[in-house]
Design a protein around this motif. Structure first.
Motif, PDB file in Angstrom:
ATOM      1  N   VAL A  50       0.380  14.280  -7.166  1.00 18.49           N
ATOM      2  CA  VAL A  50      -0.627  13.410  -7.775  1.00 18.49           C
ATOM      3  C   VAL A  50      -0.818  12.192  -6.867  1.00 18.49           C
ATOM      4  CG1 VAL A  50      -1.198  11.945  -9.758  1.00 18.49           C
ATOM      5  CG2 VAL A  50      -0.017  14.125 -10.124  1.00 18.49           C
ATOM      6  N   GLY A  51      -2.067  11.940  -6.480  1.00 16.64           N
ATOM      7  CA  GLY A  51      -2.395  10.737  -5.710  1.00 16.64           C
ATOM      8  C   GLY A  51      -3.249   9.819  -6.573  1.00 16.64           C
ATOM      9  N   GLU A  52      -2.829   8.566  -6.705  1.00 16.06           N
ATOM     10  CA  GLU A  52      -3.569   7.606  -7.533  1.00 16.06           C
ATOM     11  C   GLU A  52      -3.826   6.330  -6.737  1.00 16.06           C
ATOM     12  OE1 GLU A  52      -4.790   7.304 -10.970  1.00 16.06           O
ATOM     13  OE2 GLU A  52      -4.915   9.424 -10.489  1.00 16.06           O
ATOM     14  N   PHE A  53      -5.007   5.752  -6.944  1.00 19.45           N
ATOM     15  CA  PHE A  53      -5.412   4.536  -6.223  1.00 19.45           C
ATOM     16  C   PHE A  53      -5.879   3.485  -7.213  1.00 19.45           C
ATOM     17  CE2 PHE A  53      -8.402   1.901  -3.772  1.00 19.45           C
ATOM     18  CZ  PHE A  53      -7.590   1.577  -2.701  1.00 19.45           C
ATOM     19  N   PHE A  54      -5.675   2.213  -6.857  1.00 26.65           N
ATOM     20  CA  PHE A  54      -5.986   1.108  -7.760  1.00 26.65           C
ATOM     21  C   PHE A  54      -7.500   0.913  -7.894  1.00 26.65           C
ATOM     22  CE2 PHE A  54      -6.422  -3.585  -8.511  1.00 26.65           C
ATOM     23  CZ  PHE A  54      -5.927  -3.562  -9.799  1.00 26.65           C
ATOM     24  N   ASP A  55      -8.100   1.714  -8.768  1.00 22.16           N
ATOM     25  CA  ASP A  55      -9.485   1.481  -9.155  1.00 22.16           C
ATOM     26  C   ASP A  55      -9.511   1.458 -10.679  1.00 22.16           C
ATOM     27  OD1 ASP A  55      -9.267   4.103  -9.982  1.00 22.16           O
ATOM     28  OD2 ASP A  55     -10.633   4.915  -8.479  1.00 22.16           O
ATOM     29  N   ARG A  56     -10.661   1.538 -11.281  1.00 20.36           N
ATOM     30  CA  ARG A  56     -10.697   1.364 -12.739  1.00 20.36           C
ATOM     31  C   ARG A  56     -10.086   2.531 -13.502  1.00 20.36           C
ATOM     32  NH1 ARG A  56     -15.759   3.072 -15.215  1.00 20.36           N
ATOM     33  NH2 ARG A  56     -16.924   4.340 -13.741  1.00 20.36           N
ATOM     34  N   HIS A  57      -9.847   3.655 -12.818  1.00 23.88           N
ATOM     35  CA  HIS A  57      -9.214   4.789 -13.488  1.00 23.88           C
ATOM     36  C   HIS A  57      -7.749   4.967 -13.104  1.00 23.88           C
ATOM     37  CE1 HIS A  57     -13.547   6.421 -13.654  1.00 23.88           C
ATOM     38  NE2 HIS A  57     -13.211   5.992 -14.854  1.00 23.88           N
ATOM     39  N   TRP A  58      -7.219   3.993 -12.404  1.00 27.58           N
ATOM     40  CA  TRP A  58      -5.860   4.077 -11.848  1.00 27.58           C
ATOM     41  C   TRP A  58      -4.800   4.314 -12.924  1.00 27.58           C
ATOM     42  CZ3 TRP A  58      -2.534  -0.598 -12.111  1.00 27.58           C
ATOM     43  CH2 TRP A  58      -1.349  -0.478 -11.382  1.00 27.58           C
ATOM     44  N   ARG A  81       8.238   9.707  -4.387  1.00 31.49           N
ATOM     45  CA  ARG A  81       7.034   8.864  -4.403  1.00 31.49           C
ATOM     46  C   ARG A  81       6.856   8.261  -3.024  1.00 31.49           C
ATOM     47  NH1 ARG A  81       6.774   3.140  -7.585  1.00 31.49           N
ATOM     48  NH2 ARG A  81       5.771   2.027  -5.868  1.00 31.49           N
ATOM     49  N   ARG A  82       5.602   8.242  -2.566  1.00 29.71           N
ATOM     50  CA  ARG A  82       5.268   7.597  -1.290  1.00 29.71           C
ATOM     51  C   ARG A  82       4.205   6.552  -1.561  1.00 29.71           C
ATOM     52  NH1 ARG A  82       6.298   9.979   3.552  1.00 29.71           N
ATOM     53  NH2 ARG A  82       4.405   9.042   4.399  1.00 29.71           N
ATOM     54  N   GLY A  83       4.393   5.365  -1.003  1.00 32.76           N
ATOM     55  CA  GLY A  83       3.407   4.306  -1.157  1.00 32.76           C
ATOM     56  C   GLY A  83       3.718   3.428  -2.348  1.00 32.76           C
ATOM     57  N   PRO A  84       3.088   2.250  -2.413  1.00 36.55           N
ATOM     58  CA  PRO A  84       3.299   1.329  -3.532  1.00 36.55           C
ATOM     59  C   PRO A  84       2.601   1.837  -4.793  1.00 36.55           C
ATOM     60  CG  PRO A  84       1.603   0.492  -2.060  1.00 36.55           C
ATOM     61  CD  PRO A  84       2.111   1.743  -1.436  1.00 36.55           C
ATOM     62  N   SER A  85       2.906   1.226  -5.941  1.00 39.69           N
ATOM     63  CA  SER A  85       2.326   1.705  -7.199  1.00 39.69           C
ATOM     64  C   SER A  85       0.792   1.637  -7.187  1.00 39.69           C
ATOM     65  CB  SER A  85       2.867   0.885  -8.380  1.00 39.69           C
ATOM     66  OG  SER A  85       2.331   1.365  -9.582  1.00 39.69           O
ATOM     67  N   LEU A  86       0.235   0.723  -6.382  1.00 37.50           N
ATOM     68  CA  LEU A  86      -1.225   0.572  -6.348  1.00 37.50           C
ATOM     69  C   LEU A  86      -1.927   1.736  -5.637  1.00 37.50           C
ATOM     70  CD1 LEU A  86      -1.650  -3.231  -5.507  1.00 37.50           C
ATOM     71  CD2 LEU A  86      -1.799  -2.115  -7.723  1.00 37.50           C
ATOM     72  N   ALA A  87      -1.212   2.421  -4.780  1.00 35.33           N
ATOM     73  CA  ALA A  87      -1.806   3.545  -4.029  1.00 35.33           C
ATOM     74  C   ALA A  87      -0.660   4.451  -3.624  1.00 35.33           C
ATOM     75  CB  ALA A  87      -2.553   3.041  -2.802  1.00 35.33           C
ATOM     76  N   TYR A  88      -0.428   5.497  -4.393  1.00 36.43           N
ATOM     77  CA  TYR A  88       0.779   6.298  -4.156  1.00 36.43           C
ATOM     78  C   TYR A  88       0.494   7.794  -4.279  1.00 36.43           C
ATOM     79  CZ  TYR A  88       0.761   6.895  -9.255  1.00 36.43           C
ATOM     80  OH  TYR A  88       0.392   7.228 -10.533  1.00 36.43           O
ATOM     81  N   PHE A  89       1.378   8.554  -3.658  1.00 32.60           N
ATOM     82  CA  PHE A  89       1.482   9.985  -3.917  1.00 32.60           C
ATOM     83  C   PHE A  89       2.802  10.222  -4.626  1.00 32.60           C
ATOM     84  CE2 PHE A  89      -1.550  11.124  -0.384  1.00 32.60           C
ATOM     85  CZ  PHE A  89      -2.377  11.916  -1.165  1.00 32.60           C
ATOM     86  N   ALA A  90       2.773  11.041  -5.673  1.00 30.30           N
ATOM     87  CA  ALA A  90       4.008  11.443  -6.345  1.00 30.30           C
ATOM     88  C   ALA A  90       4.126  12.955  -6.251  1.00 30.30           C
ATOM     89  CB  ALA A  90       3.985  11.007  -7.806  1.00 30.30           C
ATOM     90  N   ARG A  91       5.350  13.409  -6.020  1.00 27.53           N
ATOM     91  CA  ARG A  91       5.632  14.850  -5.997  1.00 27.53           C
ATOM     92  C   ARG A  91       6.474  15.164  -7.230  1.00 27.53           C
ATOM     93  NH1 ARG A  91       6.744  19.034  -1.512  1.00 27.53           N
ATOM     94  NH2 ARG A  91       8.401  20.310  -2.356  1.00 27.53           N
ATOM     95  N   LEU A  92       6.045  16.141  -7.998  1.00 28.89           N
ATOM     96  CA  LEU A  92       6.735  16.481  -9.240  1.00 28.89           C
ATOM     97  C   LEU A  92       7.074  17.969  -9.234  1.00 28.89           C
ATOM     98  CD1 LEU A  92       3.935  14.625  -9.970  1.00 28.89           C
ATOM     99  CD2 LEU A  92       5.212  14.361 -12.060  1.00 28.89           C
ATOM    100  N   ARG A  93       8.061  18.318 -10.023  1.00 32.87           N
ATOM    101  CA  ARG A  93       8.375  19.745 -10.173  1.00 32.87           C
ATOM    102  C   ARG A  93       8.606  20.050 -11.648  1.00 32.87           C
ATOM    103  NH1 ARG A  93      13.508  20.230 -11.568  1.00 32.87           N
ATOM    104  NH2 ARG A  93      15.093  18.849 -10.717  1.00 32.87           N
ATOM    105  N   PRO A  94       8.407  21.319 -12.024  1.00 37.91           N
ATOM    106  CA  PRO A  94       8.614  21.665 -13.434  1.00 37.91           C
ATOM    107  C   PRO A  94      10.075  21.524 -13.823  1.00 37.91           C
ATOM    108  CG  PRO A  94       7.395  23.395 -12.267  1.00 37.91           C
ATOM    109  CD  PRO A  94       7.904  22.454 -11.230  1.00 37.91           C
ATOM    110  N   CYS A  95      10.330  21.008 -15.016  1.00 36.31           N
ATOM    111  CA  CYS A  95      11.702  20.801 -15.470  1.00 36.31           C
ATOM    112  C   CYS A  95      12.426  22.107 -15.761  1.00 36.31           C
ATOM    113  CB  CYS A  95      11.716  19.952 -16.742  1.00 36.31           C
ATOM    114  SG  CYS A  95      11.251  18.259 -16.446  1.00 36.31           S
ATOM    115  N   TRP A  96      11.678  23.180 -15.987  1.00 39.27           N
ATOM    116  CA  TRP A  96      12.354  24.423 -16.355  1.00 39.27           C
ATOM    117  C   TRP A  96      12.879  25.174 -15.134  1.00 39.27           C
ATOM    118  CZ3 TRP A  96       7.209  23.553 -17.674  1.00 39.27           C
ATOM    119  CH2 TRP A  96       6.276  24.135 -16.821  1.00 39.27           C
ATOM    120  N   ASP A  97      12.766  24.582 -13.957  1.00 34.82           N
ATOM    121  CA  ASP A  97      13.419  25.162 -12.781  1.00 34.82           C
ATOM    122  C   ASP A  97      14.924  25.010 -13.003  1.00 34.82           C
ATOM    123  OD1 ASP A  97      13.312  24.461  -9.195  1.00 34.82           O
ATOM    124  OD2 ASP A  97      14.456  25.883 -10.382  1.00 34.82           O
TER     125      ASP A  97
END
Ligand code: SAM
Length: 217
Positions: free
Chosen positions: A168-176, A196-212
């Motif tokens: 998930v990549g999120e950037f500080f705009d009105r939908h952030w 997580r890469r980058g600050p909270s204002l502009a970041y990429f997060a890598r997630l995995r399913p918990c059922w692994d």
């Protein structure tokens, strides 16, 4: 008053007018959930700080032969970069609510990678794919724009293989979506943030399913 003078509003009326207009603009700013307008597509071709394609590579780590889903490709900034990495055996499904966006991406795709890109017009809150289909799913500046982002996470968790990943990549705009909120929503939908890469204002997060079962969530 001469013909060239502007009418002078009583001071109280002008304050009320400005306050009403500001409130209306704020309400629109925070509540509007329309998809990003195709008419403003040129802005989507700009790489954002901390969300460039090389930042995406670091966290997605795509491999030849993988089946990957991109949600909300817009004009294809990330699509055209990722598709060649999957090689001739791989496949990149792209899904968007706006047919114009999908058509735009496909018109930009050059011959070799166009064969691997498969467009789908659909809503990310109801993904038209079987459970455990994808090695990876990614969204860049799209999750916050979609109403009910938790539902999107739940659907992503469903279609990712147990060994797969969600980016998930999120950037500080009105939908952030701030990183902390993403973390909480993901926990509730069976996804665990592992990077997580980058600050909270502009970041990429890598997630995995918990059922692994290979490691605890
Ligand atoms: C801000 S654009 C991001 C485009 C691209 N990822 C980028 O970073 O340049 C958001 C994209 O999400 C799509 N979108 C919005 N709501 C959606 C929904 N409910 N389901 C699928 N896609 C949606 C929009 O049509 C648009 O293409």
């Amino acid at each position: 008053m001469s013909a060239f003078q502007l009418p002078v509003m009583p001071r109280r009326t002008s304050v009320i007018t400005v306050a009403t207009a500001t409130a209306a603009a704020s309400a629109w700013w925070y509540s509007d959930r329309a998809p990003y307008p195709y008419s403003r597509r040129r802005l989507l071709d700009l790489q954002l700080p901390f969300l460039s394609n090389s930042d995406l590579d670091q966290v997605l780590r795509a491999r030849p032969g993988e089946r990957v889903l991109e949600i909300g490709p817009g004009t294809g900034l990330q699509t055209l970069h990722v598709a060649p990495q999957l090689g001739p055996e791989g496949r990149l499904d792209i899904l968007d609510v706006q047919q114009e966006m999908l058509d735009h991406v496909m018109s930009q795709a050059a011959r070799p990678e166009a064969a691997q890109i498969v467009p789908h017009r659909a809503d990310a809150r109801a993904l038209p794919f079987d459970t455990d289909t994808f090695d990876a799913v990614y969204l860049v500046t799209a999750l916050g724009e979609i109403p009910q982002p938790r539902q999107v996470l739940a659907e992503a968790a469903r279609v990712i293989k147990p060994s797969g990943r969600l980016i998930v990549g999120e950037f500080f705009d009105r939908h952030w979506i701030p990183f902390g909120r993403l973390h909480r929503m993901a926990d509730g939908e069976g996804l665990h943030v592992i990077e997580r890469r980058g600050p909270s204002l502009a970041y990429f997060a890598r997630l995995r399913p918990c059922w692994d079962r290979s490691s605890a969530c």
